[in-house]
Design an enzyme around this catalytic site. Structure first.
Site, short mmCIF file in Angstrom:
data_model
loop_
_atom_site.label_atom_id
_atom_site.label_comp_id
_atom_site.label_asym_id
_atom_site.label_seq_id
_atom_site.Cartn_x
_atom_site.Cartn_y
_atom_site.Cartn_z
N HIS A 514 -12.65 -2.53 -2.18
CA HIS A 514 -12.82 -1.57 -1.33
C HIS A 514 -13.48 -2.75 0.11
O HIS A 514 -14.89 -2.15 0.18
CB HIS A 514 -13.73 -0.36 -1.36
CG HIS A 514 -12.82 0.44 -2.28
ND1 HIS A 514 -13.60 1.22 -3.30
CD2 HIS A 514 -11.66 0.27 -3.06
CE1 HIS A 514 -12.03 2.25 -3.95
NE2 HIS A 514 -10.90 1.33 -3.88
C1 LIG Z 1 -6.29 -2.39 -7.95
C2 LIG Z 1 -6.43 -1.83 -6.67
C3 LIG Z 1 -7.11 -0.40 -7.04
C4 LIG Z 1 -7.15 0.44 -5.92
N1 LIG Z 1 -7.46 1.61 -5.95
C5 LIG Z 1 -7.78 2.70 -4.70
C6 LIG Z 1 -7.99 3.96 -4.71
O1 LIG Z 1 -7.69 4.79 -5.99
N2 LIG Z 1 -8.06 4.88 -3.75
C7 LIG Z 1 -7.98 4.20 -2.49
O2 LIG Z 1 -8.86 5.14 -1.26
N3 LIG Z 1 -8.17 2.79 -2.38
C8 LIG Z 1 -7.53 2.47 -3.30
N4 LIG Z 1 -7.11 0.38 -3.73
C9 LIG Z 1 -7.38 0.12 -2.07
C10 LIG Z 1 -5.72 0.38 -1.08
O3 LIG Z 1 -4.59 0.03 -2.02
C11 LIG Z 1 -5.61 -0.30 0.28
O4 LIG Z 1 -7.23 0.01 0.63
C12 LIG Z 1 -4.88 0.02 1.19
O5 LIG Z 1 -3.66 -0.46 0.28
C13 LIG Z 1 -5.28 -0.70 2.20
O6 LIG Z 1 -3.70 -0.66 2.98
P1 LIG Z 1 -3.49 -1.76 4.20
O7 LIG Z 1 -1.98 -1.24 4.74
O8 LIG Z 1 -5.21 -2.00 5.20
O9 LIG Z 1 -3.20 -2.81 3.41
P2 LIG Z 1 -2.46 -3.42 2.76
O10 LIG Z 1 -1.84 -2.10 1.76
O11 LIG Z 1 -3.13 -4.44 1.54
O12 LIG Z 1 -1.11 -4.16 3.62
C14 LIG Z 1 -1.55 -5.31 3.75
C15 LIG Z 1 -0.09 -6.09 3.64
O13 LIG Z 1 -0.90 -7.27 4.68
C16 LIG Z 1 0.28 -8.09 4.23
N5 LIG Z 1 -0.26 -9.34 5.45
C17 LIG Z 1 -1.29 -9.82 4.96
N6 LIG Z 1 -2.05 -10.87 5.76
C18 LIG Z 1 -0.97 -11.19 6.44
C19 LIG Z 1 -0.03 -12.30 7.05
N7 LIG Z 1 -1.08 -13.16 7.74
N8 LIG Z 1 0.79 -12.59 7.66
C20 LIG Z 1 1.83 -11.54 7.00
N9 LIG Z 1 1.40 -10.54 6.14
C21 LIG Z 1 0.25 -10.25 5.88
C22 LIG Z 1 -0.04 -8.19 3.27
O14 LIG Z 1 0.82 -8.92 2.61
C23 LIG Z 1 0.25 -6.55 2.37
O15 LIG Z 1 1.57 -6.51 1.73
C24 LIG Z 1 -7.31 0.20 -4.69
C25 LIG Z 1 -7.08 -1.47 -4.78
C26 LIG Z 1 -6.20 -2.12 -5.32
C27 LIG Z 1 -6.63 -3.59 -5.36
#
Ligand SMILES: Cc1cc2nc3c(=O)[nH]c(=O)nc-3n(C[C@H](O)[C@H](O)[C@H](O)COP(=O)(O)OP(=O)(O)OC[C@H]3O[C@@H](n4cnc5c(N)ncnc54)[C@H](O)[C@@H]3O)c2cc1C
Ligand code: SF4
Length: 587
Positions: A514
């Protein structure tokens, strides 16, 4: 020299939770959208198959689904007086990679922040006076809970969140969280069926006058068809949830809620195994022309686009902004610059109890199946006589009884040999714990910037993380730990052990993925990198979506709010930006 591709209307960097939502919303408008994703394509049937998904060694220990440091790492230190060193292994937090991002292997706790979390500076100043928060760098977000309410609702209905409302239109609902902000309607699904440990926790908390309720969960209590027409199944409580993909179509993720519809659209394309290096700006530095990325064969491509959306996860959003020279990098000495400012984390603590006369079945579990109490979260309680601000949700969410990782043994037990085996056998079904998930408030010296020494495989500077827990947050966590100790005693275990939060932040043991801030939203371009619509103040055809926008972190998991912000930004792009491209808020 990058090869130039035909232009698109929109290029999205990252196809995780936010990327998938934005792609769906903007393709609905008829825009031609390409998402460029660093990791591989992933789907339930092929990648989370029940035949091999419950492989603890592969997924939980070796972290098969996560970002590996060889691909991207960062340097870390606790204070500016130290020299930051690269993290050679991710530990404290585990960023995702591949289609679905970290949403593939998340737990599924799906929260709304409290209304006062969004106006925290004004709220605390009014209630306790400015001096009370002088050591911190707390800010308002520029958006209010009321403005985000319908966006929260859309994310919850997209996911099929299982829970019980505590406040519908201001009317407190029995069985829900009485401290939550008002919502227009209940969750789409009822809460999950409770297992024994959270039920016992709730009884203990209630005996002390507290208000436990079922944790809102993206592990589904029933079958569900979401508003996009995608069907999901009931969670089987398999216990291979956090760190694993769900084989059962029961955990909400991009795969289970959006991609089946998105991937069929002729105006959408996903390019996987392709890493975006930077956003390309025009000569004035005030308009984005597209992005440059490298595919898996090392070929460099330029993807021109009218609109660039950074959806790469909060930390990576901040780094991409820095590498692309979008906005000014924050300097803690002068306080100037906004990119990298207000990096925050989560301030957690725990307690584990051992019983003689009770039997739990820890293997019947899910990532978000449990009970929470919010009595000491945010500012729902009076801090007048206390020496801190902030608070924590207290969660009893036993997520698994997996054979490698779940070995609760009392202190003093040898770490190996027959005595350890006996203690494992005696305690496996006789122990459970609960934890506090505390707020993390911004401080001038906690920030992200580019490392002056270490570079990645493309020769770009690594991001440098400077972070330690603020004294305020340590005091908060210890006070909440005292309350947790009282609850533990009320449950009358044979023995309990507390893990209290102490300084300094250590990047090795897992704590929480987080990570928030670094490209924060606000009304003032001097203290925020993006405006209230998540649009860059400096480059108006770049929107930055994720927990990077949080001005400080609340005592709750972030993704409910991240999902809401994704819908909020999509609405702003559709209803405002496309009609009149340019800055949506005048600086
Ligand atoms: C083990 C674990 C448990 C969790 N449990 C919870 C929970 O219970 N509740 C909760 O609220 N949150 C939880 N989270 C957090 C949650 O997963 C994230 O808040 C959420 O996925 C964020 O969404 P996002 O779209 O910002 O990023 P992400 O879903 O991570 O997506 C970002 C994407 O961008 C891609 N990327 C990054 N840099 C580049 C680049 N330069 N070029 C191309 N692609 C790129 C990555 O590969 C990734 O696929 C947890 C996280 C983990 C790891
Ligand atoms: S616990 Fe439920 S949601 Fe989680 S992986 Fe197992 S079946 Fe899926």
């Amino acid at each position: 020299m990058a090869r130039k591709l035909p232009a698109k209307d929109v290029v999205i960097v990252g196809l995780g939770w936010t990327g998938a939502i934005l792609a769906h919303e903007l393709t609905e408008q008829g825009l031609d959208v390409v998402a460029i994703e660093r990791g591989p394509w992933r789907d339930t049937a092929t990648d989370f198959n029940i035949g091999y998904t419950p492989d603890e060694l592969r997924y939980a220990v070796r972290r098969d689904l996560f970002l590996q440091p060889a691909q991207e790492t960062m340097t870390m230190r606790n204070t500016t007086a130290q020299t930051a060193l690269p993290m050679r292994d991710y530990g404290s937090f585990l960023p995702g990679t591949g289609v679905g991002g970290a949403g593939v292997h998340w737990n599924g706790h799906t929260w709304r922040f409290h209304p006062s979390d969004f106006t925290l500076k004004s709220h605390l100043t009014e209630r306790y006076g400015a001096a009370r928060i002088a050591d911190l760098q707390i800010e308002d977000w520029g958006v209010t809970y009321d403005e985000l309410e319908s966006a929260y609702d859309r994310f919850e209905y997209l996911c099929g969140i299982s829970g019980k409302a505590g406040n519908i239109n201001g009317s407190i609902q029995a069985g829900g969280n009485p401290f939550e902000g008002p919502r227009k309607r209940d969750y789409p699904l009822p809460p999950m069926q409770m297992t024994y440990a959270p039920t016992l926790f709730a009884e203990g908390a209630k005996s002390l006058g507290y208000h436990p309720f079922p944790t809102p969960s993206a592990n589904l209590s029933q079958g569900y068809v979401n508003p996009l027409g995608i069907a999901m199944g009931q969670c089987t409580m398999c216990g291979f949830c956090e760190r694993f993909g769900c084989a059962n179509y029961s955990k909400s993720s991009a795969q289970t809620t959006v991609l089946p519809v998105l991937m069929r659209k002729p105006n959408f394309e996903a390019r996987c195994n392709s890493e975006v290096l930077h956003v390309n700006l025009d000569a004035s530095g005030t308009m984005a022309k597209g992005v440059t990325y490298v595919d898996s064969s090392g070929v460099e491509w330029e993807q021109p686009a009218d609109l660039v959306l950074l959806c790469a996860y909060g930390l990576h959003n901040a780094r991409l902004m820095m590498l692309s020279k979008i906005g000014k990098i924050y300097d803690p000495q002068t306080g100037e610059g906004t990119v990298g400012r207000n990096y925050c984390y989560q301030t957690n603590a725990g307690v584990q109890m051992f019983f003689e006369d009770k039997t739990f079945n820890p293997f019947i579990a899910a990532g978000a199946l449990g009970q929470t109490m919010d009595d000491f979260n945010g500012d729902v309680f009076d801090h007048g006589a206390l020496n801190f601000v902030g608070g924590a949700g207290i969660n009893c969410i036993p997520t698994n009884g997996r054979p490698i990782g779940f070995r609760p043994t009392p202190p003093g037990t040898p770490r190996w040999g027959s005595a350890w085996k006996k203690a494992t056998k005696d305690n496996y079904q006789r122990a459970f714990g609960f934890s506090s998930q505390g707020s993390s408030y911004a401080m001038r010296g906690n920030y992200l910037d580019l490392d002056p020494t270490y570079k990645d495989r493309f020769g770009r500077p690594l991001m440098r993380m400077t972070f330690d827990f603020p004294d305020n947050d340590i005091r908060m966590s210890n006070w909440v730990s005292d309350r947790m100790e009282e609850i533990a005693k009320a449950l009358k275990p044979k023995q309990y052990v507390q893990a209290r939060r102490t300084k300094s932040w250590n990047s090795v043991p897992y704590q929480s993925t987080h990570n928030t801030g670094g490209a924060t939203m606000g009304a003032n371009p001097k203290t925020s990198a993006v405006n209230k619509y998540l649009q860059s103040w400096d480059v108006p055809n770049v929107f930055v979506i994720g927990a990077s926008a949080f001005q400080q972190n609340a005592g709750k998991n972030p993704t409910g709010t991240v999902g809401a912000l994704a819908y909020w930004a999509a609405d702003a792009i559709r209803d405002k930006y496309l009609r009149n491209p340019g800055a949506l808020v005048q600086a």
